[in-house]
Design a protein around this motif. Structure first.
Motif, mmCIF file in Angstrom:
data_model
loop_
_atom_site.group_PDB
_atom_site.id
_atom_site.type_symbol
_atom_site.label_atom_id
_atom_site.label_comp_id
_atom_site.label_asym_id
_atom_site.label_seq_id
_atom_site.Cartn_x
_atom_site.Cartn_y
_atom_site.Cartn_z
ATOM 1 N N GLU A 1 7.968 -6.051 36.734
ATOM 2 C CA GLU A 1 8.828 -5.269 37.617
ATOM 3 C C GLU A 1 9.997 -6.040 38.206
ATOM 4 N N ILE A 2 10.941 -6.355 37.359
ATOM 5 C CA ILE A 2 12.126 -7.028 37.879
ATOM 6 C C ILE A 2 12.817 -6.158 38.898
ATOM 7 N N THR A 3 12.577 -4.858 38.809
ATOM 8 C CA THR A 3 13.351 -3.948 39.648
ATOM 9 C C THR A 3 12.983 -4.031 41.120
ATOM 10 N N VAL B 1 1.460 -11.128 26.308
ATOM 11 C CA VAL B 1 2.817 -11.601 26.482
ATOM 12 C C VAL B 1 2.850 -13.132 26.483
ATOM 13 N N HIS C 1 2.915 -14.478 22.967
ATOM 14 C CA HIS C 1 4.227 -14.444 22.337
ATOM 15 C C HIS C 1 5.103 -15.595 22.809
ATOM 16 N N LEU D 1 12.807 -14.290 28.152
ATOM 17 C CA LEU D 1 12.310 -13.408 29.214
ATOM 18 C C LEU D 1 11.245 -12.445 28.729
ATOM 19 N N PHE D 2 10.168 -12.357 29.468
ATOM 20 C CA PHE D 2 9.131 -11.373 29.171
ATOM 21 C C PHE D 2 8.848 -10.576 30.428
ATOM 22 N N THR D 3 8.939 -9.268 30.326
ATOM 23 C CA THR D 3 8.569 -8.452 31.472
ATOM 24 C C THR D 3 7.362 -7.625 31.094
ATOM 25 N N THR D 4 6.526 -7.399 32.064
ATOM 26 C CA THR D 4 5.357 -6.568 31.799
ATOM 27 C C THR D 4 5.384 -5.401 32.750
ATOM 28 N N GLY D 5 4.817 -4.325 32.338
ATOM 29 C CA GLY D 5 4.690 -3.176 33.223
ATOM 30 C C GLY D 5 3.760 -3.537 34.365
#
Lengths: 353, 353
Positions: free
Chosen positions: A88-90, A126, A129, A114-118
């Motif tokens: 959640e970068i947001t 992740v 990877h 960069l890896f973002t996860t829900g």
DNA sequence: CTGAAAGCGCTTACAG
DNA sequence: CTGAAAGCGCTTACAG
């Protein structure tokens, strides 16, 4: 005979797939030097005579040659890649963290994968990877860590830095804001200025930041003999803060002071209170945690605990790069204190203890 | 003789530097198959008998083997890396864009190499770094593009996608919100509901988004015979919106309708108006552009033009991946219309034309 | 279906 | 200071 057909094939592939990119071999040929020399010019210039350097650079510029970082990485066993895992970068605060990390690392010659996860996604896959890309180091931010990750991090020598999270027993470096002390600051501030009925709106229950902020707050209240703190569950979001605050204010004896687990939650709480016609800060004090930019906006003017983000990032980068040099880096923790920023959302006495 | 000392050296290096990571050779040895076979198991399983697949996977799991993506990339001439260049992630709206891109690309087996530039930093050097890592494609978001970048993008066959920006003559794919039409929507809405004195608070002058939103707004006003629109310069920030709005409201005949180049600017404008005691929306309508999450918060309840972000991102990813298949991808543009979202910050008649 | 071997584009120990 | 060559860890055309 095996050679020549190979060559042909490979040349065709080169034309089709190489994207017209020039290699050191081509530069070497045109400059009349060996490929090794070209390589040296781009890795350790001191190993080559000035004259040769000039010649090679001239040709390289003409052909617009740039060393292939992938090939270099394979050979060097160092990618200069740092993986950043973030959920959640947001959620406001983290964009700043990401930007700052990105810029600091870039200045130091590192690149960010960069890896973002829900919100509820597992970080483990992740992580796999990231490791496949042979990152030199890993920064894990607001991610819910499972024990799986801890074990993985032990298996690899890849240095892992936990930013504003910690996990007991994980072999990782940790940099956190002193969330416990931050919670205590708020408890003192509210009690010192005569608040009678206090509440805590929590963040995600599994986040160590939330656990620590609450622990510090409650602990200090208890020390000073205050009991019966109200509590509502929030999730570090505006909406959850709004709803939680509504519930609190509908009580027969509503609180006059609310500590929210982060700023966004506090903003939701403030809006809920105002929508119910409650005067801020006369009837209700709201205090947040983070000090995101919007906290200073006049619509909120939020009193909050400022996280020393820049320091935290500096420390993180320093620790990480240090441990990348040392194959036997050790788990360490850095705890940096926050600071109470007084604005209009809380009725606090200005005299500090 | 040259071989054996090499071997030794290399073994020592492996122990020291390989981070304990297992290679396909090790897996092959323990599984009693060739290295090629191990490779096939991890690239195209259909080429290998089920029995062998099982055997190899078992050993791989035991040793915790994961293919080295860097080596694979070098061999494949495909990295599965997508570079994202973005300035100021902190400007709300872009964190969402980044998160969404990251997640979509990750789901499609691509990884994100992130580059952020400062507000006035040149994107060209950052582009060089991205290309060194052999990214398969490039997404350029809110970055001020120089002609240098345009030329670079022509030199490489690497597909370039401009997200919500465009550059005349650049060989790139472009996906934008229809900013001109968005500006026109706002002009109509304000005029239809009888506003008398209109103003525009601009965004960064060099941003194509700003130029287009203003052009559409002004153009439509002119078509309908409205002249003398006020104008203040902003920079897509809360503070600049706040100041610009203050200046407008101090005029002898202040505006009763303000269109702001984005939401953050509009929020600053709203706060400035309220701090001056102006009633929203009775005395002043404020309309933004973007529809970031905070626009819906009750403290703002901002009427705004919603950018179809999800669609824009879908289109972008689709275009980019498509062009990665085709060596001779062509410059194309996709323009997606936005939509006016009516909330409390503007006094608009509900009857739509 | 499987193996041996060349090749991806670099770095670097070795020998001069 | 410079070149020839092995090696980084994969993929894949070729031959069986």
């Amino acid at each position: 005979m095996p050679k020549s057909p190979k060559k042909l094939t490979s040349n065709r592939r080169a034309l089709a797939l190489n994207n017209g990119r020039v290699t050191s071999i081509e530069v070497a040929r045109r400059a009349g030097v060996s490929q090794s020399t070209v390589s040296r010019v781009f890795s350790d210039r001191n190993l080559v005579s000035q004259e040769t350097v000039d010649k090679v650079l001239r040709v390289a510029r003409q052909l617009d040659y740039k060393p292939n970082a992938i090939a270099r990485s394979l050979s060097n066993r160092r990618t200069d890649l740092i993986g950043i895992l973030m959920a959640e970068i947001t959620s406001p605060f983290y964009p700043y963290v990401l930007e700052k990390f990105s810029q600091r690392l870039h200045d130091l010659g590192k690149r960010v994968l960069l890896f973002t996860t829900g919100p509820h996604e597992d970080a483990d896959s992740v992580l796999q990877h990231a490791l496949q890309y042979q990152v030199d180091g890993l920064i894990i931010a607001n991610i819910t860590l499972t024990s799986g990750i801890v074990k993985e991090s032990l298996k690899y020598r890849t240095p892992v830095l936990l930013f504003n999270r910690y996990v007991k027993g994980a072999r990782a470096m940790t940099v956190v804001c002193d969330n416990v002390a931050g919670g205590r600051l708020v408890a003192d501030a509210l009690l010192d200025s005569g608040h009678q009925r206090l509440a805590y709106i929590a963040g995600r229950p599994e986040a160590s930041t939330n656990v620590d902020r609450e622990a510090g707050f409650m602990e200090r209240l208890a020390e000073r003999g205050y009991v019966g703190t109200l509590r509502e569950q929030g999730y570090y979001t505006y909406e959850s803060g709004y709803e939680a605050c509504r519930r609190l204010l509908k009580l027969s004896t509503p609180p006059d002071g609310i500590f929210c687990a982060n700023d966004i939650t506090a903003m939701g709480a403030l809006d809920a209170a105002r929508d119910l016609g409650i005067k801020i800060p006369e009837q209700l004090s709201v205090i947040g945690f983070d000090d995101i930019p919007a906290a200073a906006w006049s619509a909120y003017s939020l009193t909050t605990v400022r996280q020393p983000v820049d320091q935290m990032i500096e420390s993180s980068v320093a620790l990480l790069l240090e441990s990348m040099e040392q194959p036997n880096w050790k788990a360490t923790a850095r705890v940096i204190p926050g600071e109470l920023v007084r604005r209009g959302s809380a009725r606090l006495t200005t005299t500090v203890v």
